[in-house]
Design a protein around this motif. Sequence first.
Motif, PDB file in Angstrom:
ATOM      1  N   GLN A  57       2.227  11.747   7.141  1.00 35.24           N
ATOM      2  CA  GLN A  57       1.074  12.657   8.030  1.00 35.24           C
ATOM      3  C   GLN A  57       0.030  13.090   6.743  1.00 35.24           C
ATOM      4  OE1 GLN A  57       1.083  14.150  11.128  1.00 35.24           O
ATOM      5  NE2 GLN A  57       1.955  12.250  11.404  1.00 35.24           N
ATOM      6  N   TYR A  58       0.606  13.570   5.641  1.00 35.92           N
ATOM      7  CA  TYR A  58      -0.435  13.747   4.487  1.00 35.92           C
ATOM      8  C   TYR A  58      -1.475  12.634   4.394  1.00 35.92           C
ATOM      9  CZ  TYR A  58      -2.130  15.204  -0.034  1.00 35.92           C
ATOM     10  OH  TYR A  58      -2.865  15.404  -1.272  1.00 35.92           O
ATOM     11  N   ILE A  59      -1.030  11.452   4.315  1.00 34.09           N
ATOM     12  CA  ILE A  59      -1.957  10.288   4.018  1.00 34.09           C
ATOM     13  C   ILE A  59      -3.086  10.061   5.241  1.00 34.09           C
ATOM     14  CG2 ILE A  59      -2.163   7.792   4.001  1.00 34.09           C
ATOM     15  CD1 ILE A  59       0.400   7.647   2.683  1.00 34.09           C
ATOM     16  N   ASN A  60      -2.516  10.437   6.188  1.00 36.72           N
ATOM     17  CA  ASN A  60      -3.134  10.387   7.545  1.00 36.72           C
ATOM     18  C   ASN A  60      -4.041  11.771   8.078  1.00 36.72           C
ATOM     19  OD1 ASN A  60      -2.797   7.573   8.043  1.00 36.72           O
ATOM     20  ND2 ASN A  60      -0.824   8.092   8.784  1.00 36.72           N
ATOM     21  N   ASP A  61      -4.111  12.647   7.000  1.00 39.12           N
ATOM     22  CA  ASP A  61      -4.437  14.012   7.406  1.00 39.12           C
ATOM     23  C   ASP A  61      -3.783  14.577   8.588  1.00 39.12           C
ATOM     24  OD1 ASP A  61      -6.183  14.305   5.301  1.00 39.12           O
ATOM     25  OD2 ASP A  61      -7.638  12.923   6.273  1.00 39.12           O
TER      26      ASP A  61
ATOM     27  N   TYR B 124       4.240  17.470  -1.053  1.00 46.87           N
ATOM     28  CA  TYR B 124       5.074  18.249  -2.221  1.00 46.87           C
ATOM     29  C   TYR B 124       6.372  18.070  -1.904  1.00 46.87           C
ATOM     30  CZ  TYR B 124       1.196  20.633  -4.353  1.00 46.87           C
ATOM     31  OH  TYR B 124       0.081  20.926  -5.029  1.00 46.87           O
ATOM     32  N   PHE B 125       6.781  18.191  -0.517  1.00 43.01           N
ATOM     33  CA  PHE B 125       8.102  17.775  -0.096  1.00 43.01           C
ATOM     34  C   PHE B 125       8.728  16.524  -0.283  1.00 43.01           C
ATOM     35  CE2 PHE B 125      11.578  17.588   3.491  1.00 43.01           C
ATOM     36  CZ  PHE B 125      12.471  18.134   3.007  1.00 43.01           C
ATOM     37  N   PHE B 126       7.737  15.388  -0.168  1.00 39.33           N
ATOM     38  CA  PHE B 126       8.071  13.932  -0.657  1.00 39.33           C
ATOM     39  C   PHE B 126       8.305  13.653  -2.051  1.00 39.33           C
ATOM     40  CE2 PHE B 126       6.870   9.881  -1.597  1.00 39.33           C
ATOM     41  CZ  PHE B 126       7.888   8.958  -0.901  1.00 39.33           C
ATOM     42  N   THR B 127       7.586  14.696  -2.709  1.00 43.73           N
ATOM     43  CA  THR B 127       7.542  14.620  -4.311  1.00 43.73           C
ATOM     44  C   THR B 127       8.778  15.020  -4.641  1.00 43.73           C
ATOM     45  OG1 THR B 127       5.213  14.762  -4.554  1.00 43.73           O
ATOM     46  CG2 THR B 127       6.469  15.144  -6.567  1.00 43.73           C
ATOM     47  N   ILE B 128       9.248  16.176  -4.171  1.00 40.40           N
ATOM     48  CA  ILE B 128      10.648  16.849  -4.552  1.00 40.40           C
ATOM     49  C   ILE B 128      11.616  15.832  -4.443  1.00 40.40           C
ATOM     50  CG2 ILE B 128      12.056  18.571  -4.228  1.00 40.40           C
ATOM     51  CD1 ILE B 128       9.489  20.383  -3.529  1.00 40.40           C
ATOM     52  N   MET B 129      11.735  15.394  -3.260  1.00 39.22           N
ATOM     53  CA  MET B 129      12.907  14.339  -2.781  1.00 39.22           C
ATOM     54  C   MET B 129      12.936  13.366  -3.690  1.00 39.22           C
ATOM     55  SD  MET B 129      14.365  16.119  -0.655  1.00 39.22           S
ATOM     56  CE  MET B 129      15.666  14.694  -0.182  1.00 39.22           C
TER      57      MET B 129
ATOM     58  N   SER C  53      10.737  14.276   4.718  1.00 41.83           N
ATOM     59  CA  SER C  53       9.716  14.203   3.610  1.00 41.83           C
ATOM     60  C   SER C  53       9.029  12.829   3.795  1.00 41.83           C
ATOM     61  CB  SER C  53      10.365  14.087   2.389  1.00 41.83           C
ATOM     62  OG  SER C  53      10.871  13.107   1.906  1.00 41.83           O
ATOM     63  N   THR C  54       9.606  11.969   4.272  1.00 34.55           N
ATOM     64  CA  THR C  54       8.831  10.439   4.324  1.00 34.55           C
ATOM     65  C   THR C  54       7.845  10.784   5.689  1.00 34.55           C
ATOM     66  OG1 THR C  54      10.559   9.374   3.633  1.00 34.55           O
ATOM     67  CG2 THR C  54       9.087   8.077   4.891  1.00 34.55           C
TER      68      THR C  54
ATOM     69  N   ASN D 211       0.564  -1.128   0.158  1.00 36.69           N
ATOM     70  CA  ASN D 211      -0.079   0.041  -0.071  1.00 36.69           C
ATOM     71  C   ASN D 211       0.854   1.144   0.145  1.00 36.69           C
ATOM     72  OD1 ASN D 211       0.620   0.647   2.601  1.00 36.69           O
ATOM     73  ND2 ASN D 211      -0.794  -0.708   3.551  1.00 36.69           N
ATOM     74  N   VAL D 212       0.245   2.492  -0.165  1.00 32.23           N
ATOM     75  CA  VAL D 212       1.048   3.564  -0.384  1.00 32.23           C
ATOM     76  C   VAL D 212       1.908   3.893   0.927  1.00 32.23           C
ATOM     77  CG1 VAL D 212       0.852   6.246  -0.883  1.00 32.23           C
ATOM     78  CG2 VAL D 212      -0.728   4.594  -2.105  1.00 32.23           C
ATOM     79  N   GLN D 213       1.231   3.682   2.021  1.00 34.29           N
ATOM     80  CA  GLN D 213       1.831   3.994   3.184  1.00 34.29           C
ATOM     81  C   GLN D 213       3.211   3.167   3.516  1.00 34.29           C
ATOM     82  OE1 GLN D 213       2.230   6.276   5.676  1.00 34.29           O
ATOM     83  NE2 GLN D 213       0.211   5.746   6.798  1.00 34.29           N
TER      84      GLN D 213
END
Length: 181
Positions: A83-87, A94-99, A77-78, A6-8
């Motif tokens: 945290q983004y997934i879990n609100d 964005y930070f994760f995407t950049i990394m 970033s991880t 899964n994504v997490q």
Amino acid sequence: MEQWLNVQTLIWLFPIAFVLHDLEEIIMVERWMDKNRHVIYDKLPKKIADKVIKQLSMSTAQFSVAVFVIFIFVSSSTYMASQYINDGPLGNIYFFTIMLLIFFIHVFTHIGQSIILRSITPGVITSIVIIFPYSIIMFNSLFKNQMITWNTIYVSLPFIIGCFRIVCCFCKSPTAGFYTQ
């Protein structure tokens, strides 16, 4: 199997993939440079070879410090992506995407180095075996689960360019004491 990937789970594999890749570099870079300095000068124009040698001429300890600093960004970033997934309050994709994009692009620098120098270079094996497949699977999962869109990628690009410019400026600095990716 779908449940395990899964994504997490994939997000939390990012620091592990980073560590595996950078351990290969930490273990190889100092000895590889000692053995292949002449190859760099043979294959590259002198001005470029001087920059490469300057950037990679460091002890294993110096390289490890640089890796640790980058690891802090990767881990942060991880955590923010989780945290983004879990609100969560620190959620930021964005930070994760950049990394992740920087990590993905970094694969091609290793492949390019190996092609140009016609040898196995530090980091190329894990780039091909771990980082490239991980990045493809991670991006696929992020898109599939609608956590990112192409707009997320486009918004991230200026920051990626900025990161590369910072690294380039740092590497040109005469006081730069260690390698950065």
